[in-house]
Design a protein around this motif. Sequence first.
Motif, PDB file in Angstrom:
ATOM      1  N   ILE B  93       0.825  -1.129  -0.210  1.00  0.00           N
ATOM      2  CA  ILE B  93      -0.237   0.173  -0.441  1.00  0.00           C
ATOM      3  C   ILE B  93       0.733   1.125   0.189  1.00  0.00           C
ATOM      4  N   PHE B  94       1.572   1.220   0.453  1.00  0.00           N
ATOM      5  CA  PHE B  94       2.810   2.041   0.655  1.00  0.00           C
ATOM      6  C   PHE B  94       3.416   2.578  -1.038  1.00  0.00           C
ATOM      7  N   PHE B  95       4.114   1.515  -1.074  1.00  0.00           N
ATOM      8  CA  PHE B  95       4.395   2.020  -2.792  1.00  0.00           C
ATOM      9  C   PHE B  95       3.437   2.810  -3.275  1.00  0.00           C
ATOM     10  N   ALA B  96       2.554   2.115  -3.610  1.00  0.00           N
ATOM     11  CA  ALA B  96       1.629   2.208  -4.665  1.00  0.00           C
ATOM     12  C   ALA B  96       0.660   3.622  -4.324  1.00  0.00           C
ATOM     13  N   ALA B  97       0.377   3.570  -3.011  1.00  0.00           N
ATOM     14  CA  ALA B  97       0.306   5.586  -2.752  1.00  0.00           C
ATOM     15  C   ALA B  97       1.351   6.189  -3.108  1.00  0.00           C
ATOM     16  N   VAL B  98       2.674   5.650  -3.591  1.00  0.00           N
ATOM     17  CA  VAL B  98       3.793   6.298  -3.637  1.00  0.00           C
ATOM     18  C   VAL B  98       3.143   7.106  -4.901  1.00  0.00           C
ATOM     19  N   PHE B  99       3.893   5.970  -5.650  1.00  0.00           N
ATOM     20  CA  PHE B  99       3.367   6.104  -7.409  1.00  0.00           C
ATOM     21  C   PHE B  99       2.182   7.041  -7.361  1.00  0.00           C
ATOM     22  N   VAL B 100       0.769   6.879  -6.886  1.00  0.00           N
ATOM     23  CA  VAL B 100      -0.231   7.493  -7.853  1.00  0.00           C
ATOM     24  C   VAL B 100       0.055   8.871  -6.907  1.00  0.00           C
ATOM     25  N   ILE B 101       0.840   9.554  -5.732  1.00  0.00           N
ATOM     26  CA  ILE B 101       0.997  10.879  -5.695  1.00  0.00           C
ATOM     27  C   ILE B 101       1.717  11.255  -6.331  1.00  0.00           C
ATOM     28  N   GLU B 102       2.623  10.677  -6.974  1.00  0.00           N
ATOM     29  CA  GLU B 102       4.056  11.076  -8.168  1.00  0.00           C
ATOM     30  C   GLU B 102       2.667  11.383  -9.290  1.00  0.00           C
ATOM     31  N   ILE B 103       2.089  10.785  -9.448  1.00  0.00           N
ATOM     32  CA  ILE B 103       1.760  10.553 -10.542  1.00  0.00           C
ATOM     33  C   ILE B 103       0.131  11.924 -10.927  1.00  0.00           C
ATOM     34  N   LEU B 104      -0.454  11.870  -9.512  1.00  0.00           N
ATOM     35  CA  LEU B 104      -1.187  13.367  -9.595  1.00  0.00           C
ATOM     36  C   LEU B 104      -0.335  14.593  -9.166  1.00  0.00           C
ATOM     37  N   ALA B 105       0.328  14.142  -8.716  1.00  0.00           N
ATOM     38  CA  ALA B 105       1.410  15.861  -8.293  1.00  0.00           C
ATOM     39  C   ALA B 105       1.635  15.960 -10.082  1.00  0.00           C
ATOM     40  N   LEU B 106       2.183  15.523 -11.000  1.00  0.00           N
ATOM     41  CA  LEU B 106       2.958  15.509 -12.036  1.00  0.00           C
ATOM     42  C   LEU B 106       1.149  15.809 -12.665  1.00  0.00           C
ATOM     43  N   VAL B 107       0.270  15.577 -12.570  1.00  0.00           N
ATOM     44  CA  VAL B 107      -0.622  15.950 -13.273  1.00  0.00           C
ATOM     45  C   VAL B 107      -1.011  17.697 -13.197  1.00  0.00           C
ATOM     46  N   ALA B 108      -0.842  18.093 -11.843  1.00  0.00           N
ATOM     47  CA  ALA B 108      -1.564  18.964 -11.397  1.00  0.00           C
ATOM     48  C   ALA B 108      -0.197  20.163 -12.241  1.00  0.00           C
ATOM     49  N   TYR B 109       1.062  19.836 -12.369  1.00  0.00           N
ATOM     50  CA  TYR B 109       2.553  20.848 -12.428  1.00  0.00           C
ATOM     51  C   TYR B 109       2.000  20.960 -14.467  1.00  0.00           C
ATOM     52  N   SER B 110       1.251  19.987 -14.920  1.00  0.00           N
ATOM     53  CA  SER B 110       1.655  19.578 -16.205  1.00  0.00           C
ATOM     54  C   SER B 110       0.880  20.619 -16.921  1.00  0.00           C
ATOM     55  N   PRO B 111       1.402  21.143 -18.451  1.00  0.00           N
ATOM     56  CA  PRO B 111       0.033  21.665 -19.155  1.00  0.00           C
ATOM     57  C   PRO B 111      -0.805  19.654 -19.483  1.00  0.00           C
ATOM     58  N   PRO B 112      -1.918  20.101 -20.218  1.00  0.00           N
ATOM     59  CA  PRO B 112      -1.965  18.520 -20.606  1.00  0.00           C
ATOM     60  C   PRO B 112      -1.516  18.717 -22.103  1.00  0.00           C
TER      61      PRO B 112
END
Lengths: 496, 200
Positions: B93-112
Amino acid sequence: MLSFLPLSPALSPVILATSLLFFVVYGAFRSRASYGSVAFLALFALLIVMDAAGLQFALNFGTDRLPSLVFDGLSSAATVVLCGMMLAFFVLTLGLAWPLEAALLVLFALLGMLLMVSADSLMMFYMGLEMQSLALYVFIALQGRQQPAAIEAALKYFILGALASGLMLLGMSFLYGQWGVLGYGPLQALLVQHAAVSPALLWTTLGAGLILVGFLFKLSLVPFHMWTPDVYQAAPTPVVAFLSSLPKVAATVALVRLLAGPFYPLMPDLGDMLRIIGALSMLWGALAGLQQTSLRRLMAYSTIAQMGFVVMALSVATPEGMGSALVYVVVYAVTSLGLFALLMRVSDNDLSFNDVAGLVKASPVTAYLLAVFLLSLAGMPFFAGFFTKLSVFQSVLAGQHYAVVFAAALSSVVAMYYYLRVIKVMIFDDPATDQGVVMANHGASLPLGVAAALFVSVFFIIPGPEMTAFAQKMMADLLPQATASAPVMTLPFEKE
Amino acid sequence: MLGLFSFFSFFLLLGAVGVVFSRHTVHAVLSLIFAFFNAAALLIMIGAEFVGFMLIVVYVGAVAVLFLFVVMMLDVDRDALRSAVAPHKKWVIFFAAVFVIEILALVAYSPPHLGGAGAMGALVPAQGDNVRALGMVLYTTYAPLFYAAGMILLLAMIGAIVLTLRQRSGVRRQNIAQQNARRAEDTVTLVNPPSGEGVI
């Protein structure tokens, strides 16, 4: 490199695929066909493939292309090296009572590797990688008839490999979703053009990082190394000889093609990642190796540490760094092939230290040749391993990455202990049992071991300097022009 | 359009989560089929009808049904499976959460979307229908890939056969040549039993 038939280098995978199909039919319809007969026929096919790839150098063709494949100096050199090692492997295993399909599977793996080293698009690279991996999973599992542990090893390799492939595909889909291209050339052009826009490159870096995960798995680097000791321990010796040599060369060349091409604009980020992974692998490979009592597991940790050196050299993204990484991995593959070929003379199964104690009494030649390979792996001067390590250190130091070089030096010192311990057990200890070590007789393993030991011993005179100069010149041509004009460093053993 | 996209992608993710978290393997395969249908709908939405329908025909029609057969025939000890994974659950669960948060952070910071043709532009054919567009490139631009895929399938076939085929001795095998070579006069005996006595 001489070439006798006027064949284009672009034909090399085609020739291999055609002869492979012929062998499938031959094996299916000829009742007397065996592993040995297919391997013997394959020797000729491999010679023709080498000849086609060698033409690149003879005529100085430049670059030949097929859609999503490129045949330049790098892929031709890699093809010749891979086919040469494959020849050695077939000569080594010619007399074994393997099922016929084993020969087909290793040829499929070779075809996958040829596609990997000459891939010019992410899709073709993935195809090559999958072909190679699938063939190797089955190849290992095939040995489960004699050694049930091999099935466990194959399953572990398969599941972790499938996970790594999945992550790699996810990375490719990120890149494709962002840029809409799969070819290396167009991708590189787009990335260079948009290098200034950093938020967009975040996605791209993530995609590239996920693709690297697949490579790190194939090259067995920490933290994707878990499969290596298990597979090395469970598979029969000749299979380990194959696994520890050819796939490493192919994966390194494919990685070089990506890092020098489309990922070059991302190198500041990816380089840091590779350096951290490299340092971890070198340290963990050296430290975990100290605990091992199985010779094969020890060699697996040695592989992990050695591959750490390769990615460390790749991380600097200069012609010197990438060239020395290529030479390093080829020398490592030859050493490992020779080492496992000689271990075949001792046993087909895993060996503990006790099993090789006093090997020098049973067969002095085997013991001393093994010592040569171990010293070369340890990086002892005047063996090939020393010079390849030296040029890696120089190229990384030129990039002023001192921390990772410190980790590499530490790893070399620690790893020296376990290499020397094996030599001590083999040469100075008394045999564990009264009858000493019992040797098996494998026709070709001794000549091959001698040839590989000769290569390792005289590497610094010939062909070391030529190989290093050639690899670095090739990388200077391949890398974007800005770095190609950087001053080329002279190595101490380079001719004036 | 965006609403429809969100609808299908929501259910696609729901199906994928169902595959992972189902306690019953048959439920997991059914969730997989559900996910395939939603993925096909997404493909059809961006104009790749052919690929979308192939996904349904091949994956739902053949692959998933095969999975169902296999899963139903297997006797999976679910408790043993769960207890083997349970000790590592925290880390998973820890590693899955890290992976999901990373990707969500990228979505938030990048133009589509930026630069390049974009995936959409490459997928939708400029003219003509899907099959024609696919046929135009599959045997020309992507011919080496097509051959490579063929070789991989051959490899998979050889691998599956060699791993499962076991030569057993003492098996009565059909020999078609021998069967065809049999003649009636060699094997058939005509008898004429007298009534009331039968054949002895």
